[in-house]
Structures are given as structure tokens and as C-alpha cells.
Design a protein around this motif. Structure first.
Motif, PDB file in Angstrom:
ATOM      1  N   PRO A 298       7.234 -38.186   2.026  1.00 68.87           N
ATOM      2  CA  PRO A 298       7.578 -38.695   2.601  1.00 68.87           C
ATOM      3  C   PRO A 298       7.729 -38.541   3.696  1.00 68.87           C
ATOM      4  O   PRO A 298       8.563 -38.807   4.150  1.00 68.87           O
ATOM      5  N   LEU A 299       6.231 -37.752   4.406  1.00 70.80           N
ATOM      6  CA  LEU A 299       7.426 -37.693   6.176  1.00 70.80           C
ATOM      7  C   LEU A 299       7.520 -38.802   6.737  1.00 70.80           C
ATOM      8  O   LEU A 299       6.618 -39.424   6.350  1.00 70.80           O
ATOM      9  N   GLU A 300       8.426 -38.866   7.522  1.00 73.12           N
ATOM     10  CA  GLU A 300       8.364 -40.542   8.357  1.00 73.12           C
ATOM     11  C   GLU A 300       7.628 -39.653   9.260  1.00 73.12           C
ATOM     12  O   GLU A 300       7.969 -39.121  10.340  1.00 73.12           O
ATOM     13  N   ALA A 301       6.946 -41.194   9.682  1.00 72.21           N
ATOM     14  CA  ALA A 301       5.060 -40.447  10.597  1.00 72.21           C
ATOM     15  C   ALA A 301       6.183 -40.841  11.918  1.00 72.21           C
ATOM     16  O   ALA A 301       5.189 -39.709  13.099  1.00 72.21           O
ATOM     17  N   ALA A 302       7.291 -41.481  12.624  1.00 74.70           N
ATOM     18  CA  ALA A 302       7.413 -41.707  13.861  1.00 74.70           C
ATOM     19  C   ALA A 302       8.353 -40.125  14.433  1.00 74.70           C
ATOM     20  O   ALA A 302       7.818 -39.498  15.495  1.00 74.70           O
ATOM     21  N   LEU A 441      -5.395 -39.542  -4.063  1.00 77.81           N
ATOM     22  CA  LEU A 441      -5.061 -41.052  -3.841  1.00 77.81           C
ATOM     23  C   LEU A 441      -3.940 -40.467  -5.157  1.00 77.81           C
ATOM     24  O   LEU A 441      -2.739 -41.785  -5.157  1.00 77.81           O
ATOM     25  N   PHE A 442      -3.813 -39.596  -6.291  1.00 69.54           N
ATOM     26  CA  PHE A 442      -2.225 -39.800  -7.016  1.00 69.54           C
ATOM     27  C   PHE A 442      -1.466 -38.853  -5.995  1.00 69.54           C
ATOM     28  O   PHE A 442      -0.434 -39.973  -6.540  1.00 69.54           O
ATOM     29  N   PRO A 443      -0.941 -38.754  -5.264  1.00 74.18           N
ATOM     30  CA  PRO A 443       0.630 -39.026  -4.539  1.00 74.18           C
ATOM     31  C   PRO A 443       0.773 -39.472  -3.612  1.00 74.18           C
ATOM     32  O   PRO A 443       1.916 -40.169  -3.840  1.00 74.18           O
ATOM     33  N   PHE A 444      -0.236 -41.138  -3.821  1.00 72.55           N
ATOM     34  CA  PHE A 444       0.345 -41.998  -3.057  1.00 72.55           C
ATOM     35  C   PHE A 444       0.489 -43.055  -3.899  1.00 72.55           C
ATOM     36  O   PHE A 444       1.323 -44.351  -3.753  1.00 72.55           O
ATOM     37  N   VAL A 445       0.191 -42.520  -5.115  1.00 74.14           N
ATOM     38  CA  VAL A 445       0.193 -43.541  -6.416  1.00 74.14           C
ATOM     39  C   VAL A 445       1.833 -43.614  -6.925  1.00 74.14           C
ATOM     40  O   VAL A 445       1.913 -41.989  -7.814  1.00 74.14           O
ATOM     41  N   ASP A 468      -4.639 -41.315   9.313  1.00 72.47           N
ATOM     42  CA  ASP A 468      -4.362 -40.009   9.353  1.00 72.47           C
ATOM     43  C   ASP A 468      -3.019 -40.079   7.989  1.00 72.47           C
ATOM     44  O   ASP A 468      -1.983 -39.976   8.231  1.00 72.47           O
ATOM     45  N   ALA A 469      -2.898 -40.519   6.580  1.00 70.84           N
ATOM     46  CA  ALA A 469      -2.661 -40.441   5.670  1.00 70.84           C
ATOM     47  C   ALA A 469      -1.825 -38.815   5.597  1.00 70.84           C
ATOM     48  O   ALA A 469      -0.653 -39.236   5.367  1.00 70.84           O
ATOM     49  N   ASP A 470      -2.797 -37.980   6.235  1.00 73.05           N
ATOM     50  CA  ASP A 470      -1.842 -37.062   5.428  1.00 73.05           C
ATOM     51  C   ASP A 470      -0.732 -36.199   6.214  1.00 73.05           C
ATOM     52  O   ASP A 470       0.334 -35.479   6.488  1.00 73.05           O
ATOM     53  N   ARG A 471      -0.288 -37.680   7.702  1.00 75.36           N
ATOM     54  CA  ARG A 471       0.606 -36.927   8.386  1.00 75.36           C
ATOM     55  C   ARG A 471       1.655 -37.290   6.997  1.00 75.36           C
ATOM     56  O   ARG A 471       3.350 -37.265   8.131  1.00 75.36           O
ATOM     57  N   LEU A 472       2.123 -37.795   6.389  1.00 75.32           N
ATOM     58  CA  LEU A 472       2.691 -38.728   5.165  1.00 75.32           C
ATOM     59  C   LEU A 472       3.025 -36.807   4.538  1.00 75.32           C
ATOM     60  O   LEU A 472       4.592 -37.464   4.063  1.00 75.32           O
ATOM     61  N   ILE A 473       2.108 -36.426   4.225  1.00 80.12           N
ATOM     62  CA  ILE A 473       2.285 -35.313   3.710  1.00 80.12           C
ATOM     63  C   ILE A 473       3.232 -34.140   4.008  1.00 80.12           C
ATOM     64  O   ILE A 473       3.094 -33.588   4.973  1.00 80.12           O
TER      65      ILE A 473
END
Length: 493
Positions: A298-302, A441-445, A468-473
Motif C-alpha cells: 500500500p501507499l503510505e498516505a502522508a 474487501l479483497f486487496p485489504f485482507v 478514502d481507502a483508495d489512497r492506499l492503492i
């Protein structure tokens, strides 16, 4: 001492003192103590005492007394008694001087009174003439005065102040309300010692438990660049402590970065359990089925980066050190703003009564989905682990498991083309989600994540919904084969 901009030591540097940024001074400087007050400590008893002595030697007793009185504001100090004695000495000396003048020139003293009386009479005469003019005019008195006086409406008022900057170290998990309260309290305490000073407190996140909560004089202005909040208090001009958060995204990216870190840590824990030790590189978590512990880093959100460094630099992305003692030290954000995040495994909580699924890490909820369950209470309760992460899983019948599935052994969390089954009990025991929800759900499990199936909801302690969970993708995801050919799954369906 070697400064940052020079390569070799200069013998003169041994006699220099670093006050701030690029400012170095020598104790031999005639203005040394003035610079200490201006740039280092506006309340320094030693500096005020030395400056007071300087003015006393020059005969400027007014300025000398001012600085001696500044010394008396700090108690106790080594210069307190000396300053007190100096003030008494100056006052006694001035009184003796006045008495000597009176004894030496008695006639001059007497002649001064008539001159004073003449001046007073002239002033009174001018005032009387002015009043006559005002009352003799056609306009009321207040209009006359208003037309004569320049009120200066809208003009700026400038106060000469001395800034006293401080640093307060804050734990990353501290709420904004707690930060504000701590800064407000500290500003009031500092103002008691420095009532005429403009107090500035910069709040900086810290991983060091020993420094958290401490407030220190700012000696390195580079620290202000990583401050998340600043408090300003100047009691002589404003009775309010003004607090401003410098990073508007702080509340937004902190939970996301924590979730992203714990997503990878959960996968690492499963990998270590399966293989006995952590991988040399994180890419080992990104393999084809059945070793697809993760679908991406995942991306680091900051910072918006998922680059991986071997050591902390603060330049964004993540730090991975496989030889670290625990998972929290093994993988963490390469950013000052989100350091020191505890390890809270990513897991799924299912509430059968409410037909509800939550994806949780610590206090954070990333997804909250409605689900379908097994008919006649066929969905078992208990704790399970994600064994298989599969895209387009094949069953004994076509489209049995929807677009994706998370296998738990005999049952699975999987998609369905029968959306009417969501919210009801129709399956043979599996947990159903819409195809859209299972793909979210799939990519976060990660593989190895725990799934807790309970009859009722578990007690939630101040759980917070992460947005904004998409910010991690990441925009570029690794090309993994997560759809095994020829593998037929026999989940209950």
C-alpha cells in the motif's frame, strides 16, 4: 565544533557558541549578552545582570535599573541578590547626589521654582484660550474635537516583542483535543515566567517515549518544518492562546497510514509463521496464488509513496528491516508525521445477528459491509484464518462463488451473483457479499488474517471509520496470477 557548511575545524570555533540556525557568537563579543537576550533566552538573569553593570558603569542608571529588575523576575537565580544590591546602591547614590547638589547650589535650587511657575502659568493660559475658541464656535464641542483629532481608524498597531520559541514533543496517537489542551496549559505556564514575551510552541511528533510531553527551548529551526501544530501566546496584546494545526491532512492520513502499515505487518506475520523467518525483501509477499500474501504494497498516505527503504530517512514510503525485534520495528512509515504506530493485526469481525462484516485494525474500521449467511444457522461461529485468496474461484458449479473468495477452510467469504441473498440466510454456510463489495474487501485482507464470526457484535472501544481507502492503492499494481487454473474449491457455498 564543525559547522554544517564547513569541512575542516577552525581554531576560532572552539570559542564560539551556537545560538540558532547560522548564528554563532563569541563570549568576547562586546554585544554577547545583548545577543543572548535577543536570540537565545529573553529572560536570562546573567545576561540582564551583565548588561545592567555595563549601563551602570556608563552612568545610565535608568537602563541599568531596568535590567536589574528583569533579573529579579527569575527567582531563584545566582544573580538575584547581586541585582537587588545594585539597585539599592544606585538609588542611594542618586539620593546622595541630589543632596550634594542642593547643598552646593542652594540659590540655584530656589531660583528654579519661579521658572517652573512661569511655565505652568503659560500652559494654563494656552488651555484657557483653546477652551474659549471651542465654546465660542457654532459646532458642538464633540464635533469640534472630532474634526481636529486624527483618529487613525484602521491603522495597524505595532508592538516591539521578543519571540521565545519552544518545542513540545507529542505522541503520534494523541488526539487533536488533547494536543490543544496540552499546548494551552504549557503556554500559560511559560507566560508566568516571561510575561512580556511572545511565546511560540511548536508541536512535533516523536517516537521517543522519554521525550514525549516535554517542552524545550527551540535550538534547531529545522524542527519547525516537521511541526504539526503551533501555539502562540502574547499576554500583553492578547489574552487568548492561539493554536493552529499546520498540517490539515494530519487527521486524515494518520489512520490510513496506520492501516497500511498493519496490513503489511499482518501479511509478514503469516509469512513468518509459514516459513520460519521474515523475507529478505517485501516482494516475497507479492507472489502468484497460493503465496499471494498481499496483492500490493500500500501507499503510505502522508507521502503518497510505497517505496521501501532499509533505514529511516523521513523521505516517504516505508522502512523494512527484516532483522528487527518485532513487527512494529520491522515495518513502519518513513515519515515524521506518522511514526511510532503500534501493531494491530488486520482482521475481520462478523456479527451474525446484524448480518454485518467489518474489516478492522485496532480502533480503525476500513470497511463495513452487509452480508448474507447460511440458512438455518449453518454459518459456524468461531475464529478462522484466511488460507486462500482467490480471484474468480472455480467451484463444482459455474459462478458458485462470485468474482472473488477468501477461503477459511470448509467455508469462505465470497461474492455472489444473487444479490437478493445479501442481508438474509440463504447460503449453505458461507458468508456472501456482493461482487462489488468482495472486490473492495479483497486487496485489504492479507493471507493469514483472522476472521471472527460471532452471534452478536463485539464490544467496540471508540472505533473510528477510516475514509478514502483508495489512497492506499498504488496506480501501478504488480501483475499477479491470483486465479489458479484447474483448482476447484469445495466451500459450502
Amino acid at each position: 565544533m564543525i559547522r554544517r557548511t564547513q569541512r575542516f575545524r577552525n581554531h576560532l570555533d572552539d570559542n564560539l557558541i551556537h545560538l540558532r540556525k547560522n548564528l554563532f557568537i563569541s563570549p568576547a563579543d562586546p554585544l554577547y549578552y545583548e545577543k543572548v537576550i535577543r536570540y537565545l533566552d529573553a529572560t536570562s538573569p546573567e545576561a540582564h545582570y551583565k548588561i545592567g553593570q555595563k549601563f551602570q558603569r556608563k552612568g545610565n542608571y535608568k537602563r541599568a535599573i531596568f535590567h536589574y529588575k528583569e533579573v529579579l523576575r527569575t527567582y531563584p537565580s545566582p544573580f538575584y541578590s547581586a541585582a537587588n544590591r545594585a539597585i539599592r546602591h544606585i538609588e542611594e547614590e542618586q539620593a546622595a547626589h541630589a543632596l550634594n547638589m542642593q547643598n552646593a547650589f542652594p540659590e540655584e535650587t530656589k531660583r528654579m521654582l519661579p521658572q517652573f511657575m512661569k511655565t505652568l502659568l503659560i500652559v494654563l493660559l494656552v488651555l484657557n484660550l483653546l477652551l474659549v475658541v471651542l465654546f465660542a464656535g457654532n459646532q458642538p464641542l464633540y464635533k469640534t474635537i472630532s474634526s481636529m483629532k486624527v483618529w487613525g481608524v484602521g491603522s495597524d498597531v505595532t508592538y516591539e516583542t521578543v519571540d521565545a520559541p519552544f518545542i513540545m514533543y507529542i505522541a503520534p496517537e494523541t488526539s487533536s483535543e488533547a494536543i490543544e489542551l496540552a499546548l494551552h496549559k504549557q503556554a500559560l505556564e511559560l507566560a508566568k515566567e516571561m510575561p512580556k514575551t511572545n511565546i511560540l510552541i511548536y508541536g512535533v511528533l516523536s517516537q521517543d517515549n522519554g521525550s514525549i510531553g516535554k517542552t524545550m527551548l527551540l535550538r534547531d529551526e529545522e524542527l519547525t518544518k516537521s511541526a504539526i501544530v503551533v501555539a502562540q501566546y502574547h499576554p500583553e496584546t492578547d489574552d487568548r492562546v492561539r493554536i493552529r494545526f499546520l498540517n490539515a491532512e494530519f487527521e486524515k492520513h494518520q489512520p490510513l497510514s496506520a492501516f497500511g502499515a498493519n496490513l503489511v505487518r499482518t501479511a509478514l506475520e503469516a509469512y513468518i509463521k509459514d516459513n520460519g523467518s521474515p523475507p529478505d525483501r517485501l516482494e516475497a509477499l507479492l507472489q502468484d496464488y497460493p503465496n499471494n500474501y498481499l496483492s500490493f504494497i500500500p501507499l503510505e498516505a502522508a507521502t503518497g509513496s510505497n517505496g521501501v527503504s532499509a533505514a529511516f530517512t523521513g523521505k516517504g514510503g516505508w522502512v523494512y528491516t527484516p532483522g528487527a525485534a518485532d513487527l512494529a520495528q520491522m515495518f513502519y512509515a518513513n515519515s515524521e508525521a506518522v511514526a511510532n504506530m503500534t501493531y494491530e493485526p488486520v482482521h475481520i469481525e462478523i456479527n451474525k445477528d446484524e448480518h454485518q462484516l467489518k474489516l478492522v485494525s485496532g480502533q480503525y474500521i476500513l470497511w463495513d459491509k452487509e452480508i448474507g449467511l447460511g440458512a438455518n444457522d449453518r454459518t459456524p461461529q468461531g475464529h478462522f484464518q484466511v488460507i486462500d485468496r482467490v480471484q474468480n474461484p472455480q467451484g463444482s458449479h459455474a459462478q458458485s462463488y462470485g468474482e472473488a473468495g477468501l477461503g477459511l477452510g470448509g467455508i469462505a467469504l465470497h461474492g455472489t451473483y444473487d444479490e437478493s441473498s445479501i442481508g438474509s440466510d440463504k447460503s449453505l454456510g458461507c458468508v456472501r457479499l456482493t461482487n462489488g463489495d468482495v472486490q473492495q474487501l479483497f486487496p485489504f485482507v492479507p493471507k493469514g488474517a483472522e476472521v471472527q464470526i460471532q452471534a452478536t457484535a463485539q464490544a467496540a472501544n471508540n472505533q473510528e471509520q477510516v475514509k478514502d481507502a483508495d489512497r492506499l492503492i498504488p496506480s501501478a499494481r504488480p501483475a499477479l496470477d491470483e486465479s489458479p487454473e484447474g483448482v476447484v474449491f469445495h466451500w459450502l457455498g
